[in-house]
Enzyme design. Sequence first.
Site, short mmCIF file in Angstrom:
data_model
loop_
_atom_site.label_atom_id
_atom_site.label_comp_id
_atom_site.label_asym_id
_atom_site.label_seq_id
_atom_site.Cartn_x
_atom_site.Cartn_y
_atom_site.Cartn_z
N SER A 1 0.79 -1.23 0.00
CA SER A 1 0.00 0.00 0.00
C SER A 1 0.82 1.28 0.00
O SER A 1 0.25 2.37 -0.15
CB SER A 1 -0.96 0.02 1.20
OG SER A 1 -2.12 -0.72 0.92
N LYS B 1 0.29 3.89 -2.70
CA LYS B 1 -0.67 5.00 -2.67
C LYS B 1 0.01 6.36 -2.61
O LYS B 1 -0.59 7.38 -3.00
CB LYS B 1 -1.64 4.83 -1.51
CG LYS B 1 -2.55 3.61 -1.63
CD LYS B 1 -3.52 3.52 -0.46
CE LYS B 1 -4.49 2.34 -0.61
NZ LYS B 1 -3.84 1.03 -0.41
N SER C 1 -6.00 4.03 4.04
CA SER C 1 -5.48 3.06 3.07
C SER C 1 -6.63 2.47 2.26
O SER C 1 -6.77 1.26 2.11
CB SER C 1 -4.68 1.95 3.76
OG SER C 1 -3.79 1.34 2.86
#
Length: 393
Positions: free
Chosen positions: A29, A32, A226
Amino acid sequence: DRVHVSVADVSTGQALYGSGQDTPTVPASVTKLATGVAVLAARGPAYRIPTRAVAGANPGEVVLVGGGDPTLAVDKNGFYPGAARLDDLAAQVRDALGGTAPTKVIVDSSLFSGPVFEPGWDADIPTGGFGAAITALMTDGARKNAAEARRTAEETNHAAERVPQPDLTAGRQFAKLLGLTGGAAQVSRGTAPAASGATGTAPGAELGTVESLPMIRLVDIMISDSDNVIAEAMARQVALAKGKPGSFVGGAAATDQVLGELGLPAGEISLADGSGLSRTNRISPSLLTDLITLAGNGSHPELAAIFGGLPVGGWSGTLDERYRAAATRAGAGVVRAKTGTLSGVNAIAGTVTTADGRLLTFAVLTDRTQGSLDETRAALDRISSALAGCGCR
């Protein structure tokens, strides 16, 4: 046995430490951060995503046109506070139609193309609650029950049951708001008629529009929570801004293009999605520290919005329960970072203020972990906590 690290000074850009820093690594993640910078550069912090309703080919037909807003709500009870609402759009449509009664809702989600799930996602992503079918029209991030998901968000780390066909679900919700009671038969997929200057209720004429939260807020939510679905929608906004297809492939290519235009080493990033769920993603730690430095050094003020949603060590988001042990307490309150987790993959990247007030950026990526999740996270936190203790005071 595979830990790649990059540390740099934000104000000067000077690289301070590296170990495998240029090695492409599975980022999870942490991806991102790249998606957020790319969409802020491509769309700007103030951009809002429209959801439109236009007149269909036949009297009473209403075409609901998805613009790619994943936070769109049905009503005031939506999952995302302040989101655009279908009930507001329905009110505009009723006013625009005047005496013409709505007869059918056609769902136009053609702005996005290609598969709705990225092929590199783990098999449990579509049903595990952290991903969803990515369509240009959806409500509440495709959550099946927005009110329940909002109530349990902190307990479940934002996991929630998702609907299998988000665009058709949104169409049925909209039809109900318009007073249509015939069920699924009154909702179908299609495309909006060409507007060509149409007014009133002529085919293609606009009947109403609602707009999403500004991009700066969407990026905040994507990073702090997230949120994988928002991330995929943001990647597609990058694609559309750059004239590419609104797809996984288009979003990845456009993100690569934008980062290159910003002067970042695009050869050190290879993406398949915008969320980091794909195991085929690769990012080098040094690209992440370069990216964070660029966002924080004032040369591109629009990119500074990337920092608003970063979790704070020992206090918020995915770092809320971290930096509380004696070995990591130095990082509490001074580490602000995005985390990434897949099975066997753990990552963290962000900023840390040292003991003498120096702002550093760091990225630690590991993609062959074998210990427990808690042990791995503690090991990562010890690195940034050691950086927090640097300095003369």
